[in-house]
Design a protein around this motif. Structure first.
Motif, PDB file in Angstrom:
ATOM      1  N   SER A 151       0.853  -1.188   0.000  1.00  0.00           N
ATOM      2  CA  SER A 151       0.000   0.000   0.000  1.00  0.00           C
ATOM      3  C   SER A 151       0.889   1.239   0.000  1.00  0.00           C
ATOM      4  N   GLU A 152       0.262   2.409  -0.122  1.00  0.00           N
ATOM      5  CA  GLU A 152       1.030   3.650  -0.147  1.00  0.00           C
ATOM      6  C   GLU A 152       1.831   3.865   1.128  1.00  0.00           C
ATOM      7  N   ASP A 153       1.321   3.342   2.253  1.00  0.00           N
ATOM      8  CA  ASP A 153       2.045   3.501   3.521  1.00  0.00           C
ATOM      9  C   ASP A 153       3.028   2.362   3.777  1.00  0.00           C
ATOM     10  N   GLY A 154       3.259   1.495   2.772  1.00  0.00           N
ATOM     11  CA  GLY A 154       4.252   0.433   2.882  1.00  0.00           C
ATOM     12  C   GLY A 154       3.748  -0.860   3.486  1.00  0.00           C
ATOM     13  N   LYS A 155       2.454  -0.937   3.735  1.00  0.00           N
ATOM     14  CA  LYS A 155       1.873  -2.138   4.338  1.00  0.00           C
ATOM     15  C   LYS A 155       1.605  -3.178   3.244  1.00  0.00           C
ATOM     16  N   ALA A 156       1.998  -4.426   3.527  1.00  0.00           N
ATOM     17  CA  ALA A 156       1.742  -5.509   2.575  1.00  0.00           C
ATOM     18  C   ALA A 156       0.266  -5.885   2.627  1.00  0.00           C
ATOM     19  N   MET A 157      -0.364  -5.943   1.454  1.00  0.00           N
ATOM     20  CA  MET A 157      -1.786  -6.286   1.373  1.00  0.00           C
ATOM     21  C   MET A 157      -1.965  -7.395   0.339  1.00  0.00           C
ATOM     22  N   LYS A 158      -2.723  -8.409   0.703  1.00  0.00           N
ATOM     23  CA  LYS A 158      -2.973  -9.524  -0.200  1.00  0.00           C
ATOM     24  C   LYS A 158      -4.318  -9.302  -0.871  1.00  0.00           C
ATOM     25  N   TYR A 159      -4.281  -9.149  -2.190  1.00  0.00           N
ATOM     26  CA  TYR A 159      -5.494  -8.943  -2.977  1.00  0.00           C
ATOM     27  C   TYR A 159      -5.925 -10.263  -3.616  1.00  0.00           C
ATOM     28  N   TYR A 160      -7.213 -10.513  -3.583  1.00  0.00           N
ATOM     29  CA  TYR A 160      -7.779 -11.717  -4.191  1.00  0.00           C
ATOM     30  C   TYR A 160      -8.657 -11.326  -5.366  1.00  0.00           C
ATOM     31  N   GLU A 161      -8.684 -12.216  -6.356  1.00  0.00           N
ATOM     32  CA  GLU A 161      -9.595 -12.044  -7.484  1.00  0.00           C
ATOM     33  C   GLU A 161     -10.027 -13.415  -7.972  1.00  0.00           C
ATOM     34  N   VAL A 162     -11.155 -13.431  -8.657  1.00  0.00           N
ATOM     35  CA  VAL A 162     -11.683 -14.677  -9.193  1.00  0.00           C
ATOM     36  C   VAL A 162     -10.850 -15.091 -10.398  1.00  0.00           C
ATOM     37  N   ALA A 163     -10.487 -16.361 -10.439  1.00  0.00           N
ATOM     38  CA  ALA A 163      -9.825 -16.911 -11.627  1.00  0.00           C
ATOM     39  C   ALA A 163     -10.921 -17.260 -12.631  1.00  0.00           C
ATOM     40  N   PRO A 164     -10.663 -17.064 -13.907  1.00  0.00           N
ATOM     41  CA  PRO A 164     -11.692 -17.414 -14.890  1.00  0.00           C
ATOM     42  C   PRO A 164     -12.010 -18.913 -14.830  1.00  0.00           C
ATOM     43  N   PHE A 165     -13.282 -19.229 -14.749  1.00  0.00           N
ATOM     44  CA  PHE A 165     -13.690 -20.634 -14.787  1.00  0.00           C
ATOM     45  C   PHE A 165     -15.096 -20.732 -15.333  1.00  0.00           C
ATOM     46  N   ALA A 166     -15.387 -21.885 -15.934  1.00  0.00           N
ATOM     47  CA  ALA A 166     -16.724 -22.195 -16.436  1.00  0.00           C
ATOM     48  C   ALA A 166     -16.919 -23.695 -16.288  1.00  0.00           C
ATOM     49  N   LEU A 167     -17.902 -24.072 -15.512  1.00  0.00           N
ATOM     50  CA  LEU A 167     -18.162 -25.489 -15.273  1.00  0.00           C
ATOM     51  C   LEU A 167     -19.544 -25.831 -15.804  1.00  0.00           C
ATOM     52  N   ASN A 168     -19.588 -26.443 -16.970  1.00  0.00           N
ATOM     53  CA  ASN A 168     -20.848 -26.880 -17.562  1.00  0.00           C
ATOM     54  C   ASN A 168     -21.027 -28.342 -17.190  1.00  0.00           C
ATOM     55  N   LEU A 169     -21.735 -28.580 -16.106  1.00  0.00           N
ATOM     56  CA  LEU A 169     -21.873 -29.920 -15.548  1.00  0.00           C
ATOM     57  C   LEU A 169     -23.012 -30.655 -16.240  1.00  0.00           C
ATOM     58  N   THR A 170     -22.665 -31.620 -17.037  1.00  0.00           N
ATOM     59  CA  THR A 170     -23.644 -32.411 -17.774  1.00  0.00           C
ATOM     60  C   THR A 170     -23.424 -33.885 -17.447  1.00  0.00           C
ATOM     61  N   PRO A 171     -24.391 -34.747 -17.762  1.00  0.00           N
ATOM     62  CA  PRO A 171     -24.154 -36.179 -17.550  1.00  0.00           C
ATOM     63  C   PRO A 171     -22.906 -36.672 -18.292  1.00  0.00           C
ATOM     64  N   ALA A 172     -22.698 -36.188 -19.506  1.00  0.00           N
ATOM     65  CA  ALA A 172     -21.522 -36.606 -20.271  1.00  0.00           C
ATOM     66  C   ALA A 172     -20.233 -36.138 -19.600  1.00  0.00           C
ATOM     67  N   ALA A 173     -20.236 -34.921 -19.067  1.00  0.00           N
ATOM     68  CA  ALA A 173     -19.055 -34.405 -18.382  1.00  0.00           C
ATOM     69  C   ALA A 173     -18.777 -35.226 -17.120  1.00  0.00           C
ATOM     70  N   CYS A 174     -19.835 -35.596 -16.414  1.00  0.00           N
ATOM     71  CA  CYS A 174     -19.672 -36.438 -15.216  1.00  0.00           C
ATOM     72  C   CYS A 174     -19.108 -37.805 -15.594  1.00  0.00           C
ATOM     73  N   ALA A 175     -19.591 -38.364 -16.686  1.00  0.00           N
ATOM     74  CA  ALA A 175     -19.096 -39.665 -17.139  1.00  0.00           C
ATOM     75  C   ALA A 175     -17.617 -39.586 -17.503  1.00  0.00           C
ATOM     76  N   ALA A 176     -17.229 -38.511 -18.185  1.00  0.00           N
ATOM     77  CA  ALA A 176     -15.820 -38.335 -18.551  1.00  0.00           C
ATOM     78  C   ALA A 176     -14.960 -38.160 -17.302  1.00  0.00           C
ATOM     79  N   ALA A 177     -15.448 -37.391 -16.354  1.00  0.00           N
ATOM     80  CA  ALA A 177     -14.706 -37.173 -15.107  1.00  0.00           C
ATOM     81  C   ALA A 177     -14.577 -38.476 -14.325  1.00  0.00           C
ATOM     82  N   ALA A 178     -15.619 -39.272 -14.321  1.00  0.00           N
ATOM     83  CA  ALA A 178     -15.598 -40.538 -13.585  1.00  0.00           C
ATOM     84  C   ALA A 178     -14.505 -41.464 -14.102  1.00  0.00           C
TER      85      ALA A 178
END
Length: 118
Positions: A71-98
């Motif tokens: 930060s401007e005053d020299g303090k360490a700050m941990k910033y978080y953000e969402v990572a791009p993701f898309a989960l289209n959960l279908t029966p076929a996707a579940c079968a492939a994952a299995a």
């Protein structure tokens, strides 16, 4: 990250991580803008300690990322953000994952093991 990028075991971890309402709220807030822990805790109305537990779990499965900044005053700050993701959960996707799930070891006390009748 997409569902095709995940092994069956990774998909189980991601879905288990998303099965918590606090974590869904964290993603909702971070989807609008990245932020640091103290402000996120205020926005969500939860303690920083509890928030950090949830952030660590989200980060472990790749749903959020963190960067350390000064930060401007020299303090360490941990910033978080969402990572791009898309989960289209279908029966076929579940079968492939299995197909990529680690083998169940009945003698090792696998947590996914189904209870035995008897």
């Amino acid at each position: 990250m997409g569902i095709g990028d995940l092994t069956g075991d990774d998909l189980v971890k991601v879905l288990a991580t998303l099965a918590n309402p606090h974590r869904i709220r964290v993603i909702a807030v971070l989807s609008k803008q990245r932020n640091y822990v103290s402000q996120l805790a205020r926005d969500l109305g939860i303690s920083r300690a509890l928030l950090q537990v949830h952030l660590r779990k989200l980060e472990a499965v790749g749903l959020v990322t963190a960067t350390l900044e000064l930060s401007e005053d020299g303090k360490a700050m941990k910033y978080y953000e969402v990572a791009p993701f898309a989960l289209n959960l279908t029966p076929a996707a579940c079968a492939a994952a299995a197909e990529t799930l680690a083998p169940r070891d009945a003698d090792a006390g696998d947590a996914r093991k189904e209870p035995r009748d008897g």
